[in-house]
Design an enzyme around this catalytic site. Structure first.
Site, PDB file in Angstrom:
ATOM      1  CD  GLN A 196      77.303  63.756 160.128  1.00 43.32           C
ATOM      2  OE1 GLN A 196      76.235  64.336 160.313  1.00 43.32           O
ATOM      3  NE2 GLN A 196      78.405  64.390 159.777  1.00 43.32           N
ATOM      4  CD  GLU A 197      79.108  56.828 157.438  1.00 45.79           C
ATOM      5  OE1 GLU A 197      79.608  57.179 156.357  1.00 45.79           O
ATOM      6  OE2 GLU A 197      79.769  56.363 158.370  1.00 45.79           O
ATOM      7  CB  SER A 198      75.161  58.414 152.391  1.00 44.35           C
ATOM      8  OG  SER A 198      73.887  57.986 152.860  1.00 44.35           O
TER       9      SER A 198
END
Length: 675
Positions: A524-526
């Site tokens: 989800q982050e990167s």
């Protein structure tokens, strides 16, 4: 015939007048460039507005038949589109027919034609706009249809109401429709209310949008609304304030001070002066903002709104109704909790009601009514059918529904092996080739747009082949994005890839974290982009902020240098160490730790200060939309990664825990120094 003559004959350039000499001087140097440098220099020249250099680089790119010449050509023409004519633009379309840049320039050109009021050219070009995803272009289109005598009132209202910032197209549409009597006074006030509901009034552009709407009612009303927004308390204190203007003041007050708005409605007498419909809306709006601000009075305000609204909630947006659901979920065990949840969801638009979140919570409300004796077997069966309609879908509420029904977790069956012809079709797609080349040059935004445009209309097998090509190139964000689009054949390895597996697993276990949870967060982050950089300055796989990195490095005894944040292994160590610190400070609660990783630990500490509720209800009531969506996706991802890695039982409810509420005496002491 020299090179310059051949180029200009092949792709004619408009006379550049005073820039001709600069162009001639710049051309030899530009022609000497080849390959990637030419494209990167062209992008830099476009960003700087160096037209002469960009024009020379454009000619050199065309001369060399560079694979990305279309982008250099686009940057050059889009930078001077105000001076372009139809013939020049049509020539561009022909040069790059079918490519993303053709449609990208068409989008830009349609906006320019609208500003020029060249409706004949606009009408000819707009049917060819394939993306058709620009709201201002849509407003211009509705205006052209209106001018042609078509009845577009409803479509025009929808386009106008979707406006979030002031722009020429939607303002002109509204002016024309109002002048023709196709929009009425109630339509204008509804748009004004939407400016507050969609939080547009808090930005300068949003205020211009509000002002543009009420100016249709005349300068006197516009000035009164300006005063109401600037000083709502003063406006409400005036005995002769018209109710419509007073409502604007009330909505502005409610967005900053819900309790103050409630006091004006009750003790100030404005509930009677506004009338039942508008007073109900004002109470609901105060309820929405009390819910956003996590104030305990939120549900009381909604109760009053529903009492006044009777059987309808005229003019309430889906967003206001959604916050009514969240206020009820966060309030805990209230006698009418599920009745209010059901009423808000049933009042939403059909499209909103179909959202899995509201399907899930409507089912829960139905089941609660049946359990309380308010309904019988039919209600229980309907509740179960609603859960079954989303159970197994690959998202947070699909997983919750499946677990509520007691269904076992099962990964989708692997798709059929891709055939050589299918893989070759992806490799030979010129749009994908350009996209990958752009991404390799560091022009990720351009590459993503080129890639996404090339996905249009592809069959499922073609999507899987394109995703596989991106995976093999380790372009993980396009791999995941593309694979996510298939509906019947699901490749879990593409959707939930495990790059850096050895390092990630080792690092996660060393700091005491479940690797599936870490994978779920990074996805989800990167999207596993090691060079990812957010606008706020977060970097790398785990999107660690520089300040956070320094603090964590000091705590774990790492001799930290800023450049280390861009090293994937160090980024993993710093990110996982920070996540473990946050998780420990929330006594192992993954929902709160995930929210803290995204929004900072202090926020979930405040958000838990409410009646104890089930974690899914707490998550749905998170007041920051980005964080709410983030927590759902990270925890849902983690369940799939648990299955892929075979490390922990793939259960969402196990990750959610039993309840979330105020910290008890046994909770770890608050770590105030955690960033």
């Amino acid at each position: 015939m020299n090179a310059l003559q051949r180029i200009t004959r092949r792709a004619p350039l408009r006379p550049l007048a005073a820039a001709t000499l600069a162009f001639a001087l710049a051309l030899p140097a530009a022609q000497a460039q080849t390959g990637d440098d030419l494209v990167l220099d062209a992008r830099a020249a476009a960003q700087k507005g160096d037209r002469a250099k960009l024009s020379a680089l454009r000619t050199a790119a065309l001369f060399a038949s560079h694979p990305l010449a279309s982008w250099v050509d686009y940057w050059e023409l889009s930078g001077r589109l105000r001076d372009a004519d139809v013939a020049e633009v049509e020539a561009f379309y022909r040069r790059w027919s079918g490519q993303y840049v053709e449609d990208r320039l068409r989008n830009d050109w349609l906006l320019e034609l609208g500003k020029r009021r060249d409706w004949a050219s606009f009408a000819r070009d707009v049917p060819r706009f394939r993306m058709n995803d620009d709201r201002e272009v849509t407003c211009y289109s509705r205006l052209v249809e209106h001018q042609a005598g078509r009845d577009v009132r409803q479509a025009a209202l929808e386009a106008w109401y979707a406006q979030r910032d002031a722009d020429d197209g939607c303002a002109l549409l509204a002016q024309s429709m109002f002048a023709a009597g196709r929009f009425n006074v109630d339509d204008v006030w509804q748009q004004a209310r939407l400016s507050f509901e969609l939080e547009r009034q808090n930005s300068a552009r949003g205020q211009r949008s509000l002002r543009a709407a009420v100016q249709l009612l005349g300068p006197e009303i516009a000035r009164a609304v300006d005063d109401a927004v600037a000083n709502p308390a003063r406006t409400l204190a005036k005995p002769d304030t018209p109710p419509s203007v007073a409502q604007m003041a009330m909505l502005k007050l409610a967005s900053n001070d819900p309790a103050g708005a409630a006091a004006q409605l009750a003790a100030g007498g404005w509930e009677q002066r506004l009338g039942r419909r508008d007073a109900a809306f004002a109470w609901a709006f105060a309820g929405k903002w009390a819910a956003v601000l996590q104030q305990p009075q939120a549900l009381d305000y909604y109760r009053r709104a529903w009492t006044l609204a009777g059987s309808a909630a005229t003019g309430w947006s889906d967003d206001t109704l959604a916050w009514g659901v969240r206020a009820a979920l966060r309030a805990g065990e209230q006698p009418d909790r599920w009745t209010l949840v059901a009423r808000a969801i049933d009042t939403m638009s059909p499209a909103e009601r179909a959202d899995p979140a509201w399907v899930y919570w409507r089912s829960r409300a139905m089941a609660a009514g049946a359990a309380a004796g308010a309904a019988g077997d039919a209600e229980r069966a309907a509740s179960r059918a609603m859960l079954q309609s989303i159970a197994g879908q690959m998202h947070f509420y699909g997983q919750l529904a499946a677990e509520d029904l007691g269904l076992p977790f099962v990964l989708p069956a692997p798709p059929r092996t891709l055939q050589p012809a299918e893989r070759e079709a992806a490799r030979s797609n010129p749009g994908f080739a350009r996209a990958l080349q752009l991404i390799a040059l560091g022009l990720r935004s351009e590459g993503q747009r080129e890639w996404n445009f090339s996905l249009r209309g592809l069959a499922e097998r073609d999507l899987l082949a394109a995703a596989q090509m991106a995976c093999e190139r380790e372009v993980w964000d396009r791999c995941i994005f593309t694979s996510d689009r298939s509906k019947t054949e699901i490749d879990v390895a593409q959707r939930f890839p495990t790059p850096h597996r050895a390092e990630l697993t080792q690092t996660a276990r060393r700091v005491g974290l479940d690797p599936a949870y870490v994978y779920g967060l990074i996805r989800q982050e990167s999207r596993f982009i090691t060079v990812a950089q957010s606008g706020a300055g977060a970097s790398g796989l785990m999107q660690v902020m520089p300040g956070t990195a320094r603090i964590v490095a000091r705590r774990i005894g790492l001799d930290y240098k800023p450049a280390m944040l861009h090293d994937p292994e160090t980024n993993l160590l710093l990110g996982t160490s920070y996540l473990k610190m946050v998780l420990d400070n929330f006594a192992g609660s993954q929902p709160m730790a995930t929210a803290g990783y995204n929004a900072g630990p202090n926020r979930p500490r405040r958000w838990r200060d409410a009646p104890t509720v089930e974690p899914a209800a707490w998550i749905e009531a998170i007041p920051i939309g980005e964080t709410r969506d983030y927590v759902k996706k990270v925890l849902s991802n983690a369940v799939y990664y648990a299955a892929v890695l075979g490390s922990t039982p793939p259960s969402l409810k196990a990750r959610l825990g039993a309840t979330i509420g105020p910290a008890d005496a046994s909770a770890p002491p608050v770590d105030r120094d955690l960033p």
